[in-house]
Design a protein around this motif. Sequence first.
Motif, short mmCIF file in Angstrom:
data_model
loop_
_atom_site.label_atom_id
_atom_site.label_comp_id
_atom_site.label_asym_id
_atom_site.label_seq_id
_atom_site.Cartn_x
_atom_site.Cartn_y
_atom_site.Cartn_z
N ARG A 1 6.51 1.97 -3.31
CA ARG A 1 5.61 0.82 -3.49
C ARG A 1 5.81 0.21 -4.88
O ARG A 1 5.82 -1.01 -5.04
N PHE A 2 5.94 1.08 -5.88
CA PHE A 2 6.14 0.58 -7.24
C PHE A 2 7.43 -0.23 -7.33
O PHE A 2 7.46 -1.33 -7.89
N ILE B 1 0.53 -5.33 -5.11
CA ILE B 1 1.13 -4.08 -4.66
C ILE B 1 1.13 -3.05 -5.80
O ILE B 1 0.74 -1.89 -5.61
N LEU B 2 1.51 -3.50 -7.00
CA LEU B 2 1.57 -2.58 -8.14
C LEU B 2 0.19 -2.03 -8.48
O LEU B 2 -0.01 -0.82 -8.64
N THR C 1 -1.28 0.19 -5.69
CA THR C 1 -0.60 1.48 -5.59
C THR C 1 -1.09 2.43 -6.68
O THR C 1 -1.40 3.59 -6.43
N GLU C 2 -1.20 1.89 -7.89
CA GLU C 2 -1.66 2.73 -8.99
C GLU C 2 -3.12 3.15 -8.80
O GLU C 2 -3.47 4.32 -9.01
N THR D 1 -4.72 3.42 -5.98
CA THR D 1 -4.76 4.38 -4.88
C THR D 1 -4.39 5.77 -5.39
O THR D 1 -4.98 6.77 -5.01
N ARG D 2 -3.38 5.80 -6.26
CA ARG D 2 -2.95 7.07 -6.82
C ARG D 2 -4.06 7.67 -7.68
O ARG D 2 -4.33 8.87 -7.64
#
Lengths: 415, 542, 392, 296
Positions: free
Chosen positions: C340-341, D102-103, D106-107, D109-110
Motif C-alpha cells: 500500500r505504501f 492511501i498513504l 495505511t499508516e 490502519t497500522r
Amino acid sequence: MTIRPLAAAALCLAALTACSTTDPDAGPGDGDGSGIRTGNGVTDSEIRIGVLTDLSGPFKAGAAVQVQEKKAYWAARSAQGGICDRKITMDVRDHGYNPQRAVSLYRSMAPDVVALQQVLGSPAVAAVLPLAEKDDLYVGGMGWASVALEYQVAQIPGTTYSIESANAVDYLVDTLKVPAGSTIGHVYFEGDFGGDSLAGAEHAAAARGLKIHPIKITPQDSDMSAQAAALERAGVKGVILGASPSQLSSLASVLASNGVDVPLIGNTPTFSPALLNTPAREGLLKNFYTVTSVAPYNGEGAAVKTAAEMFEKNAPDGTKGWEVPLAYGQSELLAEALEKACENGDLTPKGVVAAMHETSGLDTQGLFSGTLDYTKPGEPPTRKVFVSRADPEAPGGLKVLDTIEGPSALSYKFE
Amino acid sequence: MRTGSGSAWEAVPAPGAPLLDVDGLDVGYNGAVRALRGVSLQVARRGVVAVLGGNGAGKTTLLRAISGTLGSAGGAVTGGTIRLDGRDVRGLPAAEIVRAGIAQVPEGRRVFRDLTVEENLRAGGLTAAPRTRSAALQGIYELFPDLAERRRERAGLLSGGQQQMLAIGRGLMSRPRLLLLDEPSLGLAPQLVARIGEIVTEINRHGTAVLLIEQNAVMGLRVADSAYVLEVGRVAASGPAEVLAGSDEIRGRYLGAGAGTASSADPGPDDGREPDTGPPGPAAAVRAEALKVDGVTVRFGGVTALADVSFEIEPGTVHALIGPNGAGKSTCINVLGGAYRVAAGTVRYGDRTLTGLRADQIAGLGVARTFQNISLSLDATVADNLLTGRHRLMRSGVLGGALGLPRARREDREHRARAERVAELLGLTALLGRSVHTLSYGDRKRVELGRALCAEPTLLLLDEPVAGMNPAESAEMAATIAEVRRELGISILLVEHDMPFVMGLAERVTVLDFGRRIADGTPAEVQRDPEVLRAYLGSEAA
Amino acid sequence: MSDRPAASLRLDSPLRLISSLRLDSPARAAGAVLLLAAVAGPLWLTDFWLQAGLFAMAAAVGAIGLTLLVGVAGQLSLGHAFFLGVGAYTYTLLAGEREDGMSGFGLPPVAALLAAAAVAGAAGAAFSPIAGRLRGIYLGLASLGLVFLGRHVWLNAEDVTGGYNGRTVEAFAVPGFSFSDEDPDYLAVLGTPFGELHRLWYLFLAVALLAAYCGRGIKAGRAGRAMAGVRDGETAAASVGIRVARVKATAFTVSSVYAGVAGALTALAFGRVAPDSFALTVSIDYLVMIVLGGAGSIAGASAGAVFVSVLPLMLVQYSAHLPFLSAPGSGGVDAATLSRFVYGVAIVAVLIFLRGGLAGALRHLGIRTARAGRPSRPARPAERSTPKESAP
Amino acid sequence: MSYLLTQLVNGVSLGLVLGLIAVGFVVVFKSTGVLNFAHGSVLLLGAYLVARLHPELGFWGALAAGVAGAALVAALINTLLVRRVAEHDPGVLAILTIGVDILLLTELTRQIGNDVLDIGAPWGASVVGAAGVSLPASRAIAAGTAVVLFAALGALAARTDWGLAMRAAAADPDTASLMGIRLSRTSAVGWGLAGALAAVAGVFLTSYPTPGVEPGVSVVAFAAIPAWVLGGFDSVPGAVAGGLVIGVAQALAIGYESELHFLGGGFGEVVPYAVMVLVLLLRPHGLFGQKEAIRV
C-alpha cells in the motif's frame, strides 16, 4: 515483413508437434519406502500445510490469534514426534481480504501443501473452494456458512450459522420464554454469513410460530441507531445478530439506552471480549447471549484448557477469545485426518480428504459441541451448539450456560 | 541579493530617480512564446504614464510582470529588471508587490461580484494598517459618491461604469504609491470614458503615480504626461504625451488613415511576395453563397452584447468586422459559428438558416472559423491538428480505425495528402511532424487557419488572425488570406483590430460599437465616417 | 520520433513495443523478445505467475479502455468498475447453466464474451446522455454513483448474480477445445502440462494484443482525433464539424466495451464473479493505472495495469525474502502494508516529479469547473482573458 | 409518529455531521479547486489522535490536539504536495489526493492495529429524550456543535478580515492576489479548516452509538460526497443542506427498510448515491450550485 508471419507459422507448427494429449503420469502416485503414498507437500521428513488468511484486512485481529495458536500447536505436535514420523510446517499467506489475491496465492501454495488448514474470509472462501475441489485439496477453517457443505474437500469446524440461529430461536422460545406469535428481529450482514444465519432463523421461526423482522446491514454500518429504532417499532421480543463486534457494540448499547430490554443472541463471530470495555458493557451483561459451535475461551473441556494454556504461554498479551479454542480445534481436526490418512497409507491431498470423511463419533474434549461426524456429505458434523453469556469475570468474556440441540435445529434441511 | 557592502547604500534612490524603473524586460509564456522583448519604461514620482498598443502588443503582459501575476497565466520574466524606488521587485509574489506599494486595477474590472461594494473595498485594503482603513474608505466614498450610496449592494449588480469606479477604488484602498490601470475605459460609453480620465487626474493630484494601459489613445494621451507605444512586445515609440498625440502615427495606427506612415502597414520587403490585396482574380470560381445577418440580438443575462445587427457578405468577398474592444465583434462571430444563441434575428447562409443550428451543423454547411485565443490540440502534431479539420469530410468510424480496415487506411492516406497540400499553401510543410506546443505563436495561428481550411469551407470566419503578429508576419498573413480567397473562391469574414491590415484586405467593412452597427461600407467610406472616428478616438476627435 | 520534452514518462512495455511495429530496429528486436517471452510464458512460469499474469492482462484491457475515455477524450470517469461488472455478470449469466436456483442461458462462451462487450457497451451508451450533460468533476462523481448503484443491484439480484458471494464462472471454450482443465483433459506442450491457466494465458494474450492494436487504431484515427479535439476544446471541435455529444457518447461506449471484455476476462481469471471485484477501489485502481502510465497512452495504460495488479502480489509472495518486512500481524510493516505504501508513494511521486509526462497528458481532462475565472494555460499573452462586458 | 420523529431526529443529527464533512469538501474545493479524496483519512487522523491522547491530556485537551493535528496535516498536504503539482488540473489533483489518502490510511490502519479505540468522550452512552423521542447525547451534542460551528463560520466569513480574504480568494484568486491576499496562506487556511471540521466530525462519528475509532470510519467521508454534490460544490449552506437531505434520506431508508423491501435489502447504504444521481440528472449543478459560465 514476410519474415514475421513465416516465423510465427513455424513457431505454431513447432508448438503443435510438441503437443501431447496423453497423460504420462495418469497412473498411481509415488510411494516411499514405508509404503505410504505421498504427493504435494509431503516429503520423507515433512508435512507442509497452508494457511490462507487475512492478516492485513478487516479480520486481521482474530486471524493473527489463530495463526499464533496454530503455530504453537504444530510446533508442539512436531516436537512430540509429528504425524506419520514427519514434522509439520505451516505456510502462512496473507490475502488481505482480497479474493483475487487469495486466488493468486492459492495458485502459489496449492502445489506445495497437502492441505489448507484455513481459508479465512467468505469472499476468499467462495473463490478458493471451487479451485480446491478441483484439486482435491483439503480445506479447513473456512467459517461456518452452509455453502461449505457443498464441497467434498471442506471440513467445517462445527455446525453451520443456520443451525446456530435455529438453535438460538429454540433457546428464545424454550428457555427465555418468548411467547408464540411474537416478532423477533434479525440483523445480518449481506453475504453468506448473514444469509445463512437468516435462513436458519426463518426456518425455526416458522416452526416455532414466531415472526422475523429482518434488517440487512453491511460491515461498514457501525451506527445501529436507526436499526434499533426499527426493531423497537416492530416490538421485537428478541434479536438475533449475524454480524461482527462493531455492530453488536452499537446495537446492544442503543437498545439498552432506549430501554429495549430483550435478549440479543449473536452468531459465533459476533462477540469480542474487548466489547466489555466499551459503553455497550451494561447492555451486553444484561441481555447478550451467543450460540457457537466452538467453545468459548473459558470453556469447560480438557482440550479447551490445554488450548488456553498453550496460548497464554506463547502469547501472554494476546486477545483471549473463541479464536483460541477454534484454532486449536481446527488443528486437531486436521491432525486427525492426517493421522488417518497415514494409517490408510495415502498421504496425498486426495488421501487426506478421503480420511477426513472417515471421521465419525469424534469427541474433541469440549472444543466443539457434541461428537463430530464427517461421513455424511452435505450435512454438518453436529447440530449441537454452546449457549454462552457475557461475563466480565470469565477469561474471554464468555461463560457457557448450556449445550443445546433444539427441535428446529434438528429439523432444518440443507439443500 | 547582497553583492557587497555598498549595495544597501546604493539602493537608496536619488531624489530625481523614477518611482518605477523597468529596464530591458523580457517575458516568455510557457517557455516558448516571447511576449516582451527588452522593454524599458519609467514612471516618475507623481507621474502619469500611458502605454498604448493594439491587441497582443504585450500591454497586459507588461502589467502582469510588474504586479507579479504572470505565473498564473503561465508566463515568466526571463530577463531585465523591475525596480520600485530602487528596490528590485522582480520575481516577488503578487501579494508582496502590493505591500511594496503597487496596486493593479485589472482589465475587465474583476470586482468580486458576490461581495458587497464595501466588502470589495475592504478586500482592497487588507494590506493597509487597520487604523488607516476607515480614512481610506471615507476618501473613496468622497471620490465616488455612487459607491457610498450603494455600499451594501452586491458588486455584481452595479453598472459597468460603477464597477470600474469600484475596481479603481478597491485598488486605491491599499494606498499605493503606484496604481496600474488596465484598460479602464474598456466597454464604457464616451461620457464615462471622459469621467474615468478625470478620475485618473484626480487620483494623481493626491500624490499617486499612475501607469495606464489604453487602447483608447485619445483618452490615454489626454491624461498622461508621457506615453509609450508597444508593438509586438517592443517599445515602438515613446515620448511626452502631447508630442505623441500630435503625431500622425497614432492616428494612422487606429484608423488606418495615412497607412504609408504607419510602421505596421509596411509589408516587409523581405518576404519576397507582393501582398495582393486587390479584387479577386479569375483564378477560382466562386463557390461561396451569400451570408445575410438580419436583426441579430444577443443578450448575456441582462447585458445586450449585440443589438439588432444586420449586414451581408457577398459571395467570394472579404468582409471585415471592426470596432473597439467590447463592441460585440467576437460575439458576432460566435453567433455565426453557432457557439452563441441569438435572442432575436436570423442568420442565413444561402438558403439555409444558421440560427438555431448547432456549431457542428453549421460547420457541415461549409462554414469554418478560427479563434481569437488559439484553440488547438497542443500535444498533437500539426498534421493531426490539420486532419481534425477534415473530420466532417471523412467517414470512417471507430470500428474502421480500431481494426485498421483497408477503407479507413485508404481514407486516412487520402486526407493526409489533402492536409499536406493545405500545409504547403500555408508554408507549414516542414512543421507537419512537430507537436503544436513546440511552435511559435505565429505558426500556431497559421496551423489554426490551416485546420479551418482543411474543412474546405465556402465561408471562412477569422477572429483576429494577426493579433500579436509583427508587421512582417502580419503582411504575410494578409497575402495568404488574399491568396486563399483567390484560389479557393470562398468568402471571408475578418474580425480585426489592425486597421491597415483590414483596410488593405477587405472589400467591405461593418463597424460595431456597443453592440450596434454604426457604419457599413467600403473601407474608404468607413474611414471618413464621423461616427467611426468618434467610436475610436472619443468624442473630441470627430 | 517526436521532440517532446524529456520529462514525459516513457514506460516501455511489451505491448507498446509489440504494437509499435514501425519503431527502429533495436526496439523491434526488444519487442520481438518480449513477445516471444510472453508467448513462451506458460512454459516457464509457475501457476502463481500465470495467475498474476492473467489478472494483469485483463486489467490491461480495461485500462486501455479507460485511457481512451479519460486520457484521449478527456472525460473523467470513476465508474469504470461498474462497466467491468456489467461485462463480468453478462458473461457469467449468458455462458452459465441454469442450476442451483441461478439463472443461466448456457450460450456458447464465445457468444457470451461478445455479448459481454456488447451489453457493457450498451450500458456505456445508455449512460452517455448523462455524460453529455455533465463535465469534469460532476461527471466523475455521477459515475461514482453508478458504482454504488451497480453494487446494490448485484447484491440483490441473487438469482442472476449469486448475491454477495457471487457465482462461479463458466470456463471459456471454443468448439472442440476448452480453456480449462478438461476437453482435452490432458494437454502438454514441450513436456509442460497445459492446464486451465496455461490455456487461458494465450486467450488473454491474444485479447490484450487485439485490445492494444485496436486502441492504437482508434486513437490515431478519425475517431481518436475527434476525441482529442473535444478534450482540447469543445467549441473548436464543434467548429470543424465534430458532434461533441456524439463523440463523448462514442468514447463512453468504446471504453465500456473494453471494460466489458476486461470484466469478463477478470471473471474468467478469477473463476468467480462477486460484487467486491467491482467496488469503488477498483475504479480508483484503474485510474491510478492510467495515471502512472501516462493518461492517453496505450502502452502506458498496459504498463500501469501490470504494475498495479502485480506489485501487491509480488510483495506478499516474496515478503519472506525481504529482510526489512515483519511478519503479518506483528504490528510492523508487513508485505500488504508495504505494498500500500509503495502504491501511494508511486502515485504521489509520479504526479509531483514526472510533471511533463503524466500531468501533461492529463492536463486537458477538460475539468473546467465552477472556477471559471481561473485562466487555463493561455498560449499567448492573455491580453483579453477576461470576459468583455458592455456598458448596460 | 414518534417512530418517524425518532428517525427524522436521527437523520438530522447524522446529516449535520455529514454537513461538517461536506463543508470541508467545499472549503477545499473553493480555496484550491481540489476534490479531496484524502478527507476521509484526515477525519480518521483527527479521531485517532483524540482517542490516543485522551488518557494523558483528558478529553478536551485531546480534542484540541486532534483538531489541531488534523488541521495541520491537511494544511501540509496542500502546502507540501498539492501546491507542488505544476499542472493545476482538477483530475490530476484528485488522483494525487487518492495517493495521499492511501498513504495516510495505511499508516493509521497500522497504528490502530487490531484495536477499536475508545474516543473517551465525557457524554459516554447517555441518552436524551423528549416527547417520546430519544437520541444519544453524543448525537444531540453533535447537532448542537455543528450548528454552532456553522454559525461561527458564517460570522467569521462575513465579519473578519480573514473571512473576507478567504471569500475574495475563492471568488477570484488572481484578482485577490492583486489585493495583496496571499493565496498560499488562504489555501492553507482552507485546508486546515477542512481538516479541523473533519476531526470534529470524526469525534462524533466514533462516539457512542458507534464502537470507537477503527479504520473503517474514513469511509464515512464518502457518504458526505453526495451531500457536497447536492449542495452544488461551492456553497457552504448548500453543503449543510445537502448533508441534511442525505442524513434524513438515509435514516428513513434504514428505518423503513421493511416497507421499502422492493428496492432491495440494504438500500440505506446506496440512498446517498441514488439521491445524488437523481439530483444531478434533474439539476446538473446541484440544488444550490450556480450554473457554470461557459465562455468561448
